[in-house]
Scaffold this motif. Structure first.
Motif, PDB file in Angstrom:
ATOM      1  N   GLU A 261      29.588 -61.041 -36.977  1.00 37.93           N
ATOM      2  CA  GLU A 261      29.852 -62.167 -35.899  1.00 37.93           C
ATOM      3  C   GLU A 261      30.816 -63.140 -36.525  1.00 37.93           C
ATOM      4  OE1 GLU A 261      28.939 -61.530 -32.337  1.00 37.93           O
ATOM      5  OE2 GLU A 261      28.940 -59.893 -33.694  1.00 37.93           O
ATOM      6  N   LEU A 262      30.656 -63.909 -37.538  1.00 34.22           N
ATOM      7  CA  LEU A 262      31.303 -65.350 -37.309  1.00 34.22           C
ATOM      8  C   LEU A 262      32.641 -66.007 -37.905  1.00 34.22           C
ATOM      9  CD1 LEU A 262      31.183 -68.289 -38.918  1.00 34.22           C
ATOM     10  CD2 LEU A 262      31.133 -67.724 -40.387  1.00 34.22           C
ATOM     11  N   PRO A 263      33.730 -64.197 -38.320  1.00 36.26           N
ATOM     12  CA  PRO A 263      34.930 -63.882 -38.372  1.00 36.26           C
ATOM     13  C   PRO A 263      35.047 -63.324 -36.572  1.00 36.26           C
ATOM     14  CG  PRO A 263      33.650 -62.401 -39.863  1.00 36.26           C
ATOM     15  CD  PRO A 263      33.159 -62.753 -39.637  1.00 36.26           C
ATOM     16  N   ARG A 264      34.737 -63.346 -36.037  1.00 33.74           N
ATOM     17  CA  ARG A 264      34.813 -62.906 -34.553  1.00 33.74           C
ATOM     18  C   ARG A 264      34.695 -64.206 -33.755  1.00 33.74           C
ATOM     19  NH1 ARG A 264      31.065 -57.134 -33.165  1.00 33.74           N
ATOM     20  NH2 ARG A 264      32.341 -56.376 -35.378  1.00 33.74           N
ATOM     21  N   LEU A 265      34.293 -65.416 -33.937  1.00 31.20           N
ATOM     22  CA  LEU A 265      33.896 -66.382 -32.823  1.00 31.20           C
ATOM     23  C   LEU A 265      35.774 -66.785 -32.548  1.00 31.20           C
ATOM     24  CD1 LEU A 265      31.131 -67.386 -34.107  1.00 31.20           C
ATOM     25  CD2 LEU A 265      31.129 -67.101 -32.344  1.00 31.20           C
ATOM     26  N   PRO A 266      36.378 -67.097 -33.495  1.00 30.18           N
ATOM     27  CA  PRO A 266      37.379 -66.494 -32.848  1.00 30.18           C
ATOM     28  C   PRO A 266      38.192 -66.061 -31.950  1.00 30.18           C
ATOM     29  CG  PRO A 266      38.306 -67.485 -35.365  1.00 30.18           C
ATOM     30  CD  PRO A 266      36.100 -66.561 -34.810  1.00 30.18           C
ATOM     31  N   SER A 267      38.475 -64.659 -31.901  1.00 30.66           N
ATOM     32  CA  SER A 267      38.625 -64.096 -30.873  1.00 30.66           C
ATOM     33  C   SER A 267      37.574 -64.182 -29.204  1.00 30.66           C
ATOM     34  CB  SER A 267      38.529 -62.805 -31.016  1.00 30.66           C
ATOM     35  OG  SER A 267      37.292 -62.346 -31.549  1.00 30.66           O
ATOM     36  N   TYR A 268      36.736 -64.953 -29.010  1.00 29.66           N
ATOM     37  CA  TYR A 268      35.329 -64.785 -28.594  1.00 29.66           C
ATOM     38  C   TYR A 268      35.961 -66.007 -27.424  1.00 29.66           C
ATOM     39  CZ  TYR A 268      32.432 -61.806 -30.371  1.00 29.66           C
ATOM     40  OH  TYR A 268      31.936 -60.520 -30.894  1.00 29.66           O
ATOM     41  N   VAL A 269      36.017 -67.363 -29.191  1.00 32.26           N
ATOM     42  CA  VAL A 269      36.958 -68.367 -27.881  1.00 32.26           C
ATOM     43  C   VAL A 269      37.802 -68.799 -27.208  1.00 32.26           C
ATOM     44  CG1 VAL A 269      37.626 -70.615 -28.380  1.00 32.26           C
ATOM     45  CG2 VAL A 269      35.687 -69.447 -29.621  1.00 32.26           C
ATOM     46  N   ALA A 270      39.211 -67.423 -27.833  1.00 34.31           N
ATOM     47  CA  ALA A 270      40.452 -66.740 -26.848  1.00 34.31           C
ATOM     48  C   ALA A 270      40.185 -66.214 -25.928  1.00 34.31           C
ATOM     49  CB  ALA A 270      41.094 -66.316 -27.842  1.00 34.31           C
ATOM     50  N   GLN A 271      39.039 -65.048 -26.083  1.00 34.11           N
ATOM     51  CA  GLN A 271      38.951 -65.220 -24.313  1.00 34.11           C
ATOM     52  C   GLN A 271      38.037 -65.106 -23.635  1.00 34.11           C
ATOM     53  OE1 GLN A 271      41.035 -61.774 -23.684  1.00 34.11           O
ATOM     54  NE2 GLN A 271      38.517 -60.902 -21.999  1.00 34.11           N
ATOM     55  N   ALA A 272      37.402 -66.267 -23.832  1.00 33.39           N
ATOM     56  CA  ALA A 272      36.250 -67.100 -23.126  1.00 33.39           C
ATOM     57  C   ALA A 272      37.524 -67.486 -22.063  1.00 33.39           C
ATOM     58  CB  ALA A 272      35.694 -67.832 -23.421  1.00 33.39           C
ATOM     59  N   ARG A 273      38.984 -68.096 -22.864  1.00 32.14           N
ATOM     60  CA  ARG A 273      39.241 -68.957 -22.225  1.00 32.14           C
ATOM     61  C   ARG A 273      40.441 -68.825 -20.699  1.00 32.14           C
ATOM     62  NH1 ARG A 273      41.910 -72.765 -27.645  1.00 32.14           N
ATOM     63  NH2 ARG A 273      39.712 -73.737 -27.451  1.00 32.14           N
ATOM     64  N   GLU A 274      40.385 -67.364 -21.736  1.00 29.69           N
ATOM     65  CA  GLU A 274      41.124 -66.118 -20.387  1.00 29.69           C
ATOM     66  C   GLU A 274      40.521 -65.407 -19.367  1.00 29.69           C
ATOM     67  OE1 GLU A 274      44.697 -64.725 -20.507  1.00 29.69           O
ATOM     68  OE2 GLU A 274      45.031 -66.182 -22.760  1.00 29.69           O
ATOM     69  N   VAL A 275      39.214 -65.804 -19.410  1.00 30.62           N
ATOM     70  CA  VAL A 275      38.053 -65.211 -18.576  1.00 30.62           C
ATOM     71  C   VAL A 275      37.844 -66.478 -17.753  1.00 30.62           C
ATOM     72  CG1 VAL A 275      35.789 -64.875 -17.863  1.00 30.62           C
ATOM     73  CG2 VAL A 275      37.176 -63.573 -19.605  1.00 30.62           C
ATOM     74  N   ALA A 276      37.449 -67.662 -18.083  1.00 35.64           N
ATOM     75  CA  ALA A 276      37.430 -68.924 -17.373  1.00 35.64           C
ATOM     76  C   ALA A 276      38.861 -68.824 -16.656  1.00 35.64           C
ATOM     77  CB  ALA A 276      37.344 -69.957 -18.274  1.00 35.64           C
ATOM     78  N   ALA A 277      39.973 -69.118 -17.080  1.00 35.72           N
ATOM     79  CA  ALA A 277      41.536 -68.952 -16.172  1.00 35.72           C
ATOM     80  C   ALA A 277      41.356 -67.910 -15.034  1.00 35.72           C
ATOM     81  CB  ALA A 277      42.488 -68.923 -16.689  1.00 35.72           C
ATOM     82  N   ALA A 278      40.461 -66.957 -15.753  1.00 35.09           N
ATOM     83  CA  ALA A 278      40.879 -65.858 -13.647  1.00 35.09           C
ATOM     84  C   ALA A 278      40.406 -66.221 -13.494  1.00 35.09           C
ATOM     85  CB  ALA A 278      40.985 -64.470 -15.172  1.00 35.09           C
ATOM     86  N   LEU A 279      38.972 -66.173 -13.748  1.00 37.10           N
ATOM     87  CA  LEU A 279      37.965 -66.579 -12.738  1.00 37.10           C
ATOM     88  C   LEU A 279      38.304 -67.695 -11.955  1.00 37.10           C
ATOM     89  CD1 LEU A 279      34.799 -65.943 -11.745  1.00 37.10           C
ATOM     90  CD2 LEU A 279      34.310 -67.215 -13.800  1.00 37.10           C
ATOM     91  N   GLY A 280      38.585 -69.029 -12.963  1.00 36.75           N
ATOM     92  CA  GLY A 280      39.147 -70.140 -11.754  1.00 36.75           C
ATOM     93  C   GLY A 280      40.310 -69.495 -10.985  1.00 36.75           C
ATOM     94  N   GLU A 281      41.199 -68.731 -11.313  1.00 36.60           N
ATOM     95  CA  GLU A 281      42.469 -68.734 -10.469  1.00 36.60           C
ATOM     96  C   GLU A 281      41.807 -67.624  -8.992  1.00 36.60           C
ATOM     97  OE1 GLU A 281      46.831 -66.519 -11.193  1.00 36.60           O
ATOM     98  OE2 GLU A 281      44.894 -65.232 -11.622  1.00 36.60           O
ATOM     99  N   ALA A 282      40.852 -66.527  -9.487  1.00 34.95           N
ATOM    100  CA  ALA A 282      39.945 -65.583  -8.240  1.00 34.95           C
ATOM    101  C   ALA A 282      38.870 -66.562  -7.593  1.00 34.95           C
ATOM    102  CB  ALA A 282      39.387 -64.787  -9.081  1.00 34.95           C
ATOM    103  N   LEU A 283      38.031 -67.225  -7.935  1.00 32.19           N
ATOM    104  CA  LEU A 283      37.623 -68.282  -7.332  1.00 32.19           C
ATOM    105  C   LEU A 283      38.814 -69.352  -6.066  1.00 32.19           C
ATOM    106  CD1 LEU A 283      35.043 -69.257  -9.521  1.00 32.19           C
ATOM    107  CD2 LEU A 283      34.272 -68.441  -7.093  1.00 32.19           C
ATOM    108  N   ALA A 284      39.564 -69.639  -7.059  1.00 32.93           N
ATOM    109  CA  ALA A 284      40.710 -70.601  -5.680  1.00 32.93           C
ATOM    110  C   ALA A 284      41.469 -69.512  -4.530  1.00 32.93           C
ATOM    111  CB  ALA A 284      41.563 -71.002  -6.385  1.00 32.93           C
ATOM    112  N   GLY A 285      41.587 -67.594  -4.879  1.00 33.87           N
ATOM    113  CA  GLY A 285      41.689 -67.468  -3.964  1.00 33.87           C
ATOM    114  C   GLY A 285      40.736 -66.797  -3.041  1.00 33.87           C
ATOM    115  N   SER A 286      39.248 -67.300  -3.179  1.00 30.85           N
ATOM    116  CA  SER A 286      38.319 -67.079  -2.134  1.00 30.85           C
ATOM    117  C   SER A 286      37.765 -67.726  -1.248  1.00 30.85           C
ATOM    118  CB  SER A 286      37.271 -66.499  -3.144  1.00 30.85           C
ATOM    119  OG  SER A 286      36.167 -67.331  -3.656  1.00 30.85           O
TER     120      SER A 286
END
Length: 373
Positions: A261-286
């Motif tokens: 898991e330790l080597p994967r954590l940077p990819s999890y952080v990067a994906q969390a930022r993508e998810v957060a951005a998409a969620l914010g965009e979706a909520l703004a249009g809801s």
């Protein structure tokens, strides 16, 4: 069966049956599944006894990763931090610990710092953020230890900038205090800081890390620091009841987490930022009248979502979404400090790496459809 017990069972069942989720829940795995993940590199290796063997290898690995002289395994992070702060109180001659009021010892340890260890706490700030160097410098009374929770979970898994962290440590040193990092989730902080673990841990006099909160281990923690501090900590570990006869399941799962898991954590952080951005965009249009993604750009692979509805209503909508669509977006919600508002935590791990922005939009739409008035 109470409604809460029924809801808990539904959450677990929905999580286990889900075809799509951002991260598996802490209660999703069965005993058999956990045991199946404990294959030893050498099955003929003698079992550990009071911390030797595989446990000692884990301690060596942690010290190597964090760049410290030594590390000691503890059955829980609560015990590790109690021991660390008690040791520092004895060494500095000052039982006062400066820390955030939303930090783990203040909220989740039953007052153990004072009840068990005879320590006292002061708070540089009460704001839902990391303290500033100026606030540490301006504390009205002397303190022996500055404890920093990195990241600060209750405030949204927040981290200071690297420059702010250096200034915080410097302010403590100027007050003749030592610095302890509550690094339960320190493993994933390297992306935000842009520094390796060794350099981050090198700012502190001692560091606690968890093996299950980010690495997926069964349980357990480690306290890392100088050889003399860890030798003393091992004495107190025994006094606190942490000298467990055999701990190889926890040690094996921790070593596996460090490897897998330790080597994967940077990819999890990067994906969390993508998810957060998409969620914010979706909520703004809801139709939702107000929302908050906290922080807007996650500092780690975990972040908060705030919505202006009751916690029970939101949790039920999340469970129904999972049960009826096979997609888990939100799990359990809790009342926020603001009346009429609730908050939940989102975690992104391997299960969520393939989510696209469109997946997030569709999952949110399905969730809001089930948000009954």
């Amino acid at each position: 069966m109470t409604n809460d017990e029924d809801l808990a069972k539904r959450l677990v069942a929905a999580g286990r049956a889900a075809e799509r989720t951002l991260s598996s829940g802490g209660r999703d795995a069965t005993v058999g599944e956990l045991l199946a993940g404990l294959a030893a590199p050498d099955p003929d290796e003698p079992a550990d006894v009071y911390g030797d063997g595989v446990v000692a290898r884990l301690e060596e690995r942690v010290a190597q990763l964090l760049g410290t002289q030594d590390a000691a395994f503890f059955p829980s992070g609560t015990m590790a931090q109690q021991v660390a702060l008690r040791c520092w109180a004895g060494r500095t001659g000052n039982p006062v610990v400066a820390l955030h009021p939303a930090s783990h010892p203040e909220l989740w340890e039953g007052g153990a710092l004072s009840v068990v260890s005879g320590l006292r706490t002061v708070h540089p700030t009460k704001e839902p953020r990391q303290p500033s160097a100026e606030e540490v410098a301006d504390l009205a009374e002397p303190f022996g230890t500055l404890m920093l929770e990195l990241p600060l979970r209750e405030a949204g898994f927040l981290l200071p900038t690297w420059e702010e962290l250096e200034a915080l440590v410097g302010a403590a040193r100027d007050r003749d205090a030592v610095v302890h990092f509550d690094g339960a989730r320190l493993w994933e902080s390297t992306v935000h800081f842009g520094r390796p673990l060794e350099e981050i841990a090198g700012l502190a006099d001692s560091v606690y890390v968890s093996f299950y909160k980010s690495l997926g281990g069964l349980s357990g923690a480690a306290l890392a620091g100088s050889s003399s501090l860890i030798a003393e900590a091992r004495v107190w570990r025994h006094r606190y009841g942490g000298q467990v006869f055999r701990q190889f399941p926890q040690a094996l799962s921790a070593l596996d987490g460090l490897e897998r898991e330790l080597p994967r954590l940077p990819s999890y952080v990067a994906q969390a930022r993508e998810v957060a951005a998409a969620l914010g965009e979706a909520l703004a249009g809801s139709p939702v009248p107000w929302f908050r993604i906290n922080p807007e750009t996650p500092h780690t692979h975990q972040f908060q979502v705030w919505l202006p509805y009751g916690a029970d209503r939101l949790t039920e909508a999340g469970v129904r979404t999972a049960e009826e669509t096979g997609t888990v977006l939100f799990r359990r919600w809790s009342p926020a400090p603001v009346p009429g508002v609730s908050v939940t935590e989102l975690t992104v791990t391997a299960a969520g790496l393939d989510w696209s922005a469109q997946d997030v939009h569709e999952a949110l739409k399905a969730f809001l459809t089930r948000l009954d008035p």
